[in-house]
Design a protein around this motif. Structure first.
Motif: not given
Length: 237
Positions: A85-112
């Motif tokens: 679980q930790f690594m799944v969440d960590y990897t998602y966070g790293e994708l956001l960070k690497g692409r300079s994305l804010s989780p609050d600004a993502l659409s449902n499709a982008q999150q998916a």
């Protein structure tokens, strides 16, 4: 998100989870995910089912018949659900960070779409005993090669890299000598492991397993007339 191999039945053989003898193999200290903050509790990632460890020892012997002095370098093996679980969440966070994305600004499709990328390489930390992540069974491990000088062998991509370069056959048609070397090293690892009965993850050059659902599913893809059962389910303490 279930994967195709998780539909296969498990008939656990009851084999114990045992420590990998660290004097026989090359490993990382501290373990890579522990360095990131993953909590293994009182467990160690450097454990496998007894039969899988015996096969791993055979794989290293296979490697050394071709490259004397070389070793298998174990990155990660047993993984509790909490670490998955930790690594799944960590990897998602790293994708956001690497692409300079804010989780609050993502659409449902982008999150998916982002989660689909994560789960292309990571199994969901599902607590259902019928659908365990491969590493939580003690039958899967991530590894690479280390040469006689104690140097990691270049493989043309990093372990856990979310990229097409992670596909085992990415360098099957090399464009230059360097890519040829990467492809040769990947083939050497694959051959050593396959000769000991392991199967390689279709998307990850570093991931091999024996006796889990993915292993059984890959055998079934190679031999559709056969009937294959996983003999290792999730380790429960």
């Amino acid at each position: 998100m279930l994967k195709p191999y998780q539909s296969l039945p498990i008939q656990d053989c009851g084999e114990p989870l045992v420590a990998i003898p660290l004097t026989e193999f090359s490993t990382e200290t501290p373990p890579p995910y522990a360095r990131l903050g993953a909590d293994y509790g009182d467990q160690s990632p450097y454990c496998l089912r007894a039969g899988v460890l015996a096969a791993l020892q055979d794989a290293q012997a296979n490697l050394r018949r071709i490259e004397p002095g070389w070793s298998l370098h174990i990155f990660d093996a047993y993984r509790p659900l909490a670490v998955q679980q930790f690594m799944v969440d960590y990897t998602y966070g790293e994708l956001l960070k690497g692409r300079s994305l804010s989780p609050d600004a993502l659409s449902n499709a982008q999150q998916a779409d982002l989660w689909q990328e994560v789960y292309q390489f990571w199994a969901a930390p599902n607590p259902d005993p019928a659908t365990p992540p491969p590493h939580s069974t003690g039958a899967a491990l991530d590894l690479t090669l280390i040469n006689a000088l104690g140097e990691l062998v270049p493989m043309g991509g990093e372990i856990d890299e979310i990229s097409v370069r992670s596909h085992p056959d990415y360098y099957a048609h090399p464009q230059n000598d360097r890519e040829q070397t990467y492809g040769d090293h990947r083939q050497l690892l694959r051959d050593a492991m396959a000769a000991a009965g392991f199967r390689q993850h279709p998307n990850e050059w570093w991931h091999f397993s024996q006796g889990d659902q993915l292993w059984a599913w890959l055998n079934q893809q190679s031999d559709p007339t056969g009937e294959y059962l996983a003999r290792y389910g999730r380790v429960i303490f």
